[in-house]
Design a protein around this motif. Structure first.
Motif, short mmCIF file in Angstrom:
data_model
loop_
_atom_site.label_atom_id
_atom_site.label_comp_id
_atom_site.label_asym_id
_atom_site.label_seq_id
_atom_site.Cartn_x
_atom_site.Cartn_y
_atom_site.Cartn_z
N GLY A 72 0.81 -1.21 0.00
CA GLY A 72 0.00 0.00 0.00
C GLY A 72 0.84 1.25 0.00
O GLY A 72 1.97 1.26 -0.49
N TRP A 87 -3.78 -1.01 0.38
CA TRP A 87 -4.48 -0.68 -0.86
C TRP A 87 -6.00 -0.79 -0.70
O TRP A 87 -6.75 -0.03 -1.31
CB TRP A 87 -4.00 -1.56 -2.00
CG TRP A 87 -2.67 -1.14 -2.55
CD1 TRP A 87 -1.51 -1.85 -2.49
CD2 TRP A 87 -2.35 0.08 -3.22
NE1 TRP A 87 -0.49 -1.14 -3.07
CE2 TRP A 87 -0.98 0.05 -3.54
CE3 TRP A 87 -3.09 1.20 -3.58
CZ2 TRP A 87 -0.34 1.08 -4.20
CZ3 TRP A 87 -2.46 2.24 -4.24
CH2 TRP A 87 -1.09 2.17 -4.54
N SER A 88 -6.45 -1.70 0.14
CA SER A 88 -7.89 -1.88 0.32
C SER A 88 -8.57 -0.67 0.95
O SER A 88 -9.78 -0.48 0.80
CB SER A 88 -8.17 -3.12 1.17
OG SER A 88 -7.58 -2.97 2.45
N THR A 89 -7.81 0.17 1.66
CA THR A 89 -8.40 1.36 2.29
C THR A 89 -8.32 2.60 1.40
O THR A 89 -8.99 3.59 1.68
CB THR A 89 -7.71 1.69 3.63
OG1 THR A 89 -6.34 2.03 3.38
CG2 THR A 89 -7.81 0.53 4.60
N GLU A 91 -9.42 4.72 -1.32
CA GLU A 91 -10.62 4.83 -2.16
C GLU A 91 -10.36 5.60 -3.45
O GLU A 91 -10.91 5.26 -4.49
CB GLU A 91 -11.75 5.49 -1.37
CG GLU A 91 -12.22 4.65 -0.20
CD GLU A 91 -13.31 5.32 0.61
OE1 GLU A 91 -13.79 6.41 0.22
OE2 GLU A 91 -13.68 4.75 1.64
N ARG A 139 -0.96 0.53 -8.17
CA ARG A 139 -2.08 -0.11 -7.47
C ARG A 139 -2.36 -1.47 -8.09
O ARG A 139 -2.54 -1.60 -9.29
CB ARG A 139 -3.32 0.76 -7.55
CG ARG A 139 -4.46 0.25 -6.73
CD ARG A 139 -5.64 1.18 -6.76
NE ARG A 139 -6.46 0.89 -5.61
CZ ARG A 139 -7.15 1.76 -4.95
NH1 ARG A 139 -7.13 3.02 -5.33
NH2 ARG A 139 -7.87 1.41 -3.91
N SER A 142 -7.60 -5.31 -8.91
CA SER A 142 -8.48 -6.12 -8.05
C SER A 142 -9.23 -7.15 -8.85
O SER A 142 -9.74 -6.95 -9.86
CB SER A 142 -9.49 -5.25 -7.33
OG SER A 142 -8.91 -4.11 -6.79
#
Length: 142
Positions: A72, A87-89, A91, A139, A142
């Protein structure tokens, strides 16, 4: 893009802390020169110089403002702390452009849900647009 194998960092340009420290010295010199026996002028100059020196020390202690790796983004938090944003946080990664007094200012915005992290050109040592492109490319898909 392939996964990043190394950390990429953006930092304060090395000349910036030197300019801030030189400005602090100049403020003290001007305070001494124009104090004319008035302690208030000298104190105001000293406080302004101290604030500028503390700002320069922050640049020396924590020059890296933003880093990216496969896990991240790592951003500066507080005076010299670090915060990992998985990375999941993250937005959104955007560049805000505003025009004022005939000049255009750019700010890199990293929206991590409950926190918003802002970086200017002098925080990154590069244009916010260049950094945004690099972050979006880094990034993971996904």
């Amino acid at each position: 893009m392939d996964e990043i194998s190394t950390v990429r960092q953006w930092r304060v340009p090395s000349t910036l802390p030197a300019a801030k420290l030189a400005g602090a010295v100049l403020l003290v010199a001007l305070g001494l020169l124009f104090a004319d026996g008035d302690p208030v002028r000298l104190v105001v100059a000293g406080v302004a110089a101290a604030a500028l020196a503390v700002w320069a020390v922050r640049d020396l202690v924590a020059p890296v403002r933003l880093a990216v790796d496969p896990a991240g983004l790592t951003v500066i938090r507080g005076f010299a702390g670090r915060l990992l944003l998985p990375w999941s946080t993250v937005e959104a990664i955007t560049v805000d452009r505003r025009q004022r007094l005939g000049l255009t200012g750019e700010v890199l915005e990293i929206d991590a849900g409950e926190s918003l992290h802002l970086f200017g050109r002098y925080d990154l040592g590069a244009t916010p647009e260049e950094v945004a492109v690099a972050l979006r490319a880094a990034r993971p898909v996904s």
